[in-house]
Scaffold this motif. Structure first.
Motif, PDB file in Angstrom:
ATOM      1  N   PHE A  44      10.762  31.916  81.623  1.00  0.00           N
ATOM      2  CA  PHE A  44      12.053  32.483  82.365  1.00  0.00           C
ATOM      3  C   PHE A  44      13.166  31.785  81.511  1.00  0.00           C
ATOM      4  CE2 PHE A  44       9.841  33.952  85.984  1.00  0.00           C
ATOM      5  CZ  PHE A  44      10.722  35.074  86.391  1.00  0.00           C
ATOM      6  N   PRO A  45      13.155  30.711  81.116  1.00  0.00           N
ATOM      7  CA  PRO A  45      14.433  30.350  80.072  1.00  0.00           C
ATOM      8  C   PRO A  45      14.498  30.978  78.722  1.00  0.00           C
ATOM      9  CG  PRO A  45      12.750  28.367  80.507  1.00  0.00           C
ATOM     10  CD  PRO A  45      12.432  29.652  81.292  1.00  0.00           C
ATOM     11  N   ILE A  46      13.385  31.196  78.161  1.00  0.00           N
ATOM     12  CA  ILE A  46      13.301  31.905  77.016  1.00  0.00           C
ATOM     13  C   ILE A  46      13.924  33.527  77.254  1.00  0.00           C
ATOM     14  CG2 ILE A  46      11.556  33.195  75.424  1.00  0.00           C
ATOM     15  CD1 ILE A  46       9.994  30.628  75.611  1.00  0.00           C
ATOM     16  N   ILE A  47      13.529  34.179  78.262  1.00  0.00           N
ATOM     17  CA  ILE A  47      13.976  35.511  78.536  1.00  0.00           C
ATOM     18  C   ILE A  47      15.661  35.609  78.825  1.00  0.00           C
ATOM     19  CG2 ILE A  47      13.910  37.427  80.137  1.00  0.00           C
ATOM     20  CD1 ILE A  47      11.682  37.579  78.356  1.00  0.00           C
ATOM     21  N   THR A  48      15.802  34.493  79.616  1.00  0.00           N
ATOM     22  CA  THR A  48      17.474  34.440  79.827  1.00  0.00           C
ATOM     23  C   THR A  48      18.437  34.372  78.661  1.00  0.00           C
ATOM     24  OG1 THR A  48      16.950  33.580  82.155  1.00  0.00           O
ATOM     25  CG2 THR A  48      19.056  33.137  81.200  1.00  0.00           C
ATOM     26  N   VAL A  49      17.627  33.123  77.740  1.00  0.00           N
ATOM     27  CA  VAL A  49      18.376  32.999  76.677  1.00  0.00           C
ATOM     28  C   VAL A  49      18.238  34.227  75.504  1.00  0.00           C
ATOM     29  CG1 VAL A  49      18.477  31.485  74.468  1.00  0.00           C
ATOM     30  CG2 VAL A  49      18.054  30.506  76.772  1.00  0.00           C
ATOM     31  N   LEU A  50      17.366  34.859  75.428  1.00  0.00           N
ATOM     32  CA  LEU A  50      17.101  36.212  74.756  1.00  0.00           C
ATOM     33  C   LEU A  50      18.153  37.043  75.114  1.00  0.00           C
ATOM     34  CD1 LEU A  50      15.579  38.097  73.122  1.00  0.00           C
ATOM     35  CD2 LEU A  50      14.239  38.716  74.896  1.00  0.00           C
ATOM     36  N   GLY A  51      18.334  37.274  76.781  1.00  0.00           N
ATOM     37  CA  GLY A  51      19.386  38.115  76.984  1.00  0.00           C
ATOM     38  C   GLY A  51      20.885  37.578  76.428  1.00  0.00           C
ATOM     39  N   THR A  52      21.156  36.375  76.436  1.00  0.00           N
ATOM     40  CA  THR A  52      22.415  35.850  75.879  1.00  0.00           C
ATOM     41  C   THR A  52      22.577  36.202  74.453  1.00  0.00           C
ATOM     42  OG1 THR A  52      22.276  33.832  77.522  1.00  0.00           O
ATOM     43  CG2 THR A  52      23.976  33.559  75.792  1.00  0.00           C
ATOM     44  N   VAL A  53      21.453  35.911  73.647  1.00  0.00           N
ATOM     45  CA  VAL A  53      21.527  36.244  72.180  1.00  0.00           C
ATOM     46  C   VAL A  53      21.919  37.578  71.853  1.00  0.00           C
ATOM     47  CG1 VAL A  53      20.230  35.945  70.051  1.00  0.00           C
ATOM     48  CG2 VAL A  53      20.233  34.062  71.826  1.00  0.00           C
ATOM     49  N   CYS A  54      20.911  38.561  72.603  1.00  0.00           N
ATOM     50  CA  CYS A  54      21.195  40.173  72.362  1.00  0.00           C
ATOM     51  C   CYS A  54      22.537  40.470  72.619  1.00  0.00           C
ATOM     52  CB  CYS A  54      20.374  40.760  73.311  1.00  0.00           C
ATOM     53  SG  CYS A  54      18.487  40.706  72.926  1.00  0.00           S
ATOM     54  N   ALA A  55      23.318  39.861  73.709  1.00  0.00           N
ATOM     55  CA  ALA A  55      24.599  40.119  74.301  1.00  0.00           C
ATOM     56  C   ALA A  55      25.372  39.821  72.998  1.00  0.00           C
ATOM     57  CB  ALA A  55      24.897  39.643  75.513  1.00  0.00           C
ATOM     58  N   TRP A  56      25.277  38.341  72.382  1.00  0.00           N
ATOM     59  CA  TRP A  56      26.084  38.141  71.160  1.00  0.00           C
ATOM     60  C   TRP A  56      26.129  38.985  70.139  1.00  0.00           C
ATOM     61  CZ3 TRP A  56      24.626  32.555  71.935  1.00  0.00           C
ATOM     62  CH2 TRP A  56      25.504  31.744  72.802  1.00  0.00           C
ATOM     63  N   LEU A  57      24.710  39.239  69.819  1.00  0.00           N
ATOM     64  CA  LEU A  57      24.428  40.391  68.635  1.00  0.00           C
ATOM     65  C   LEU A  57      24.991  41.549  68.947  1.00  0.00           C
ATOM     66  CD1 LEU A  57      20.731  39.233  67.705  1.00  0.00           C
ATOM     67  CD2 LEU A  57      22.659  38.859  66.382  1.00  0.00           C
ATOM     68  N   ALA A  58      25.035  42.010  70.150  1.00  0.00           N
ATOM     69  CA  ALA A  58      25.604  43.439  70.515  1.00  0.00           C
ATOM     70  C   ALA A  58      27.158  43.610  70.147  1.00  0.00           C
ATOM     71  CB  ALA A  58      25.119  43.767  71.888  1.00  0.00           C
ATOM     72  N   GLN A  59      27.810  42.439  70.292  1.00  0.00           N
ATOM     73  CA  GLN A  59      29.213  42.517  70.057  1.00  0.00           C
ATOM     74  C   GLN A  59      29.694  42.845  68.547  1.00  0.00           C
ATOM     75  OE1 GLN A  59      30.607  38.557  71.432  1.00  0.00           O
ATOM     76  NE2 GLN A  59      30.826  39.223  73.455  1.00  0.00           N
ATOM     77  N   ASP A  60      28.638  42.401  67.547  1.00  0.00           N
ATOM     78  CA  ASP A  60      28.922  42.828  66.401  1.00  0.00           C
ATOM     79  C   ASP A  60      28.058  44.016  65.673  1.00  0.00           C
ATOM     80  OD1 ASP A  60      30.631  40.418  65.969  1.00  0.00           O
ATOM     81  OD2 ASP A  60      28.573  39.202  65.732  1.00  0.00           O
ATOM     82  N   PHE A  61      27.023  44.190  66.263  1.00  0.00           N
ATOM     83  CA  PHE A  61      26.014  45.347  65.607  1.00  0.00           C
ATOM     84  C   PHE A  61      25.842  46.772  66.570  1.00  0.00           C
ATOM     85  CE2 PHE A  61      24.688  41.147  63.869  1.00  0.00           C
ATOM     86  CZ  PHE A  61      24.891  41.437  62.217  1.00  0.00           C
ATOM     87  N   GLY A  62      26.307  46.450  67.795  1.00  0.00           N
ATOM     88  CA  GLY A  62      26.438  47.624  68.693  1.00  0.00           C
ATOM     89  C   GLY A  62      25.508  47.362  69.999  1.00  0.00           C
ATOM     90  N   GLY A  63      25.851  48.052  71.035  1.00  0.00           N
ATOM     91  CA  GLY A  63      25.198  48.015  72.037  1.00  0.00           C
ATOM     92  C   GLY A  63      23.691  48.206  72.265  1.00  0.00           C
ATOM     93  N   TRP A  64      23.111  49.001  71.065  1.00  0.00           N
ATOM     94  CA  TRP A  64      21.625  49.321  71.012  1.00  0.00           C
ATOM     95  C   TRP A  64      20.732  48.114  71.048  1.00  0.00           C
ATOM     96  CZ3 TRP A  64      18.689  47.627  67.108  1.00  0.00           C
ATOM     97  CH2 TRP A  64      19.320  46.981  65.814  1.00  0.00           C
ATOM     98  N   ILE A  65      21.223  46.936  70.433  1.00  0.00           N
ATOM     99  CA  ILE A  65      20.548  45.815  70.357  1.00  0.00           C
ATOM    100  C   ILE A  65      20.136  45.174  71.821  1.00  0.00           C
ATOM    101  CG2 ILE A  65      20.593  43.160  69.900  1.00  0.00           C
ATOM    102  CD1 ILE A  65      21.885  44.010  67.279  1.00  0.00           C
ATOM    103  N   LEU A  66      21.366  45.300  72.640  1.00  0.00           N
ATOM    104  CA  LEU A  66      21.019  44.885  74.169  1.00  0.00           C
ATOM    105  C   LEU A  66      19.940  45.792  74.880  1.00  0.00           C
ATOM    106  CD1 LEU A  66      22.277  42.800  75.988  1.00  0.00           C
ATOM    107  CD2 LEU A  66      23.787  44.372  76.983  1.00  0.00           C
ATOM    108  N   GLY A  67      20.111  47.046  74.725  1.00  0.00           N
ATOM    109  CA  GLY A  67      19.148  47.855  75.051  1.00  0.00           C
ATOM    110  C   GLY A  67      17.702  47.669  74.399  1.00  0.00           C
TER     111      GLY A  67
END
Length: 436
Positions: A37-60
């Motif tokens: 659970f903490p790994i998945i939650t942190v994954l969501g945070t990291v994906c949101a950070w990356l999406a700010q620079d590389f696009g929303g497809w990363i979050l998807g």
């Protein structure tokens, strides 16, 4: 984003994941636990950070990856002898991924509230299942009726004034219906939990929440049925009726706080004074006798559509009558409406008067007196019901308690200094409102 904020966001994501993972680990969930659970939650945070620079497809892509993990984990479970395949843990995993992402793009407080709520909801599985198992068809029907009243009818009503004096607003009228039915429904379900075990105090409180008038009628009728019983404690039956009446006065104060919170500091003191006197009488009653008054009579579902329509009609008539009385007779006409309305439903005159005070249509000193007169009229009406439906012994006990309250209430209306009503406790409320 500064480095300190980055690490704070990561720490919150990790903590929320650990919280939900701790609960799942304790329940021996096979799909995910204290580490996943903490790994998945942190994954969501990291994906949101990356999406700010590389696009929303990363979050998807991160969300799809999380879903794939859930699917694979379930497929692996199927191969075991006693597979534990459900949906709760899987749904929680996907939600915690979203919570981790929301920490970056939304409000931190909201994300924390969602994560904490997930942990609590998962923990309350047994409690919730037990509560649902106790619900009968009648109880579920009550919930669905309240959904119709609050979530189906209310949103489609026009928020516009109609009719004479422009006081009939369908949305506002039905909003008051939702408020009153909601209070009654809360009392009804509390009765379903405690009704068979309710003693004198709880029986009166629940009766006041649902309907103090209905409680009065039920106990009065039962006193006549038990007229020849040697085990009937009329002192405590009268006390239950009186407690329900006192709770109805507290309910009036709550309604004012919801509809016209800015006026509460100036309007509450005289009402609270009568409530304190009634509380003293209740305490004295318990001091004399401590036996149980018996099981509460069966209570009706307060969320019936017919009940809601009747209250809505009464409320509309009261606000129209109030506007007409004020227009033709001035403030003196309001007291006539209060006396008549109090005989049937004190909630309607309380809500309508609270709106008038909130809109500064009437002054606060007149407003609280109108509400007090309606409350006293309601007390007198319930005393008359006991006289008609109950036996003489019970009426004697009730008449004493109600009589003291009526005299005290009349003296408060007559003698309460206007300056005291405006200053005492109002200064505290005023400072609170200013600070907000």
């Amino acid at each position: 984003m500064p480095h300190l904020e980055l690490f704070q966001t990561l720490a919150i994501a990790l903590a929320l994941g650990l919280l939900v993972g701790l609960q799942r680990q304790h329940q021996n969930a096979r799909i995910a636990g204290i580490r996943t659970f903490p790994i998945i939650t942190v994954l969501g945070t990291v994906c949101a950070w990356l999406a700010q620079d590389f696009g929303g497809w990363i979050l998807g892509a991160g969300a799809l990856g999380t879903a794939a993990i859930v699917v694979v984990a379930n497929l692996m479970q199927r191969e075991k002898e006693n597979p534990d395949i459900g949906q709760t843990t899987e749904a929680a995993l996907l939600l915690m991924f979203a919570v981790g992402a929301y920490l970056v793009t939304g409000k931190t407080a909201v994300a924390v509230a969602i994560g904490g709520s997930v942990a609590v909801l998962l923990h309350l599985k047994a409690t919730l299942h037990e509560a649902i198992s106790k619900l009968g068809e009648k109880d579920l029907h009550a919930i669905m009726q309240f959904v119709v009243i609050s979530l189906v009818i209310l949103p489609v009503l026009p928020d516009k004034a109609y009719g004479p004096y422009q006081v009939l607003n369908p949305y506002n009228i039905w909003l008051m219906v939702v408020l009153i039915v909601g209070i009654g429904l809360a009392g009804y379900f509390a009765y379903k939990v405690f009704g068979s075990k309710a003693g004198t105090l709880l029986g009166g409180v629940l009766g006041g929440l649902i309907s103090s008038t209905a409680t009065t009628v039920s106990y009065a009728k039962r006193s006549k049925t038990d007229n020849h019983s040697q085990n009937t404690n009329y002192n405590l039956v009268a006390l239950v009726i009186f407690i329900a009446t006192a709770v109805s006065l507290l309910r009036i104060i709550v309604e004012i706080s919801v509809v016209a919170p800015a006026t509460l500091g100036k309007v509450a003191p005289p009402l609270v004074s009568l409530l304190v006197l009634m509380a003293i009488l209740i305490g004295f009653g318990f001091f004399i006798k401590k036996e149980n008054a018996g099981q509460m009579p069966e209570q009706e579902n307060p969320a019936q559509l017919k009940t809601a329509l009747v209250f809505g009609a009464i409320y509309a008539i009261v606000i129209l009558a109030t506007a007409a009385a004020k227009d033709h007779f001035g403030n003196s006409g309001l007291y006539i409406v209060a006396i008549i309305s109090g005989l049937t439903d004190v909630d309607a005159i309380t809500l309508s008067t609270s709106r008038l005070m909130n809109n500064k249509t009437i002054d606060l000193n007149t407003g609280w007196k109108v509400i007090m007169v309606a409350a006293l009229s309601n007390i007198a009406f319930k005393g008359a019901l006991v006289a008609i439906l109950g036996n003489r012994t019970l009426f004697g006990r009730v008449a004493l308690l109600f009589g003291i309250s009526l005299v005290a209430g009349a003296l408060i209306v007559w003698l309460w200094p206007e300056s005291f009503a405006l200053d005492w406790f109002g200064k505290v409320a005023g400072n609170t409102l200013t600070s907000q």
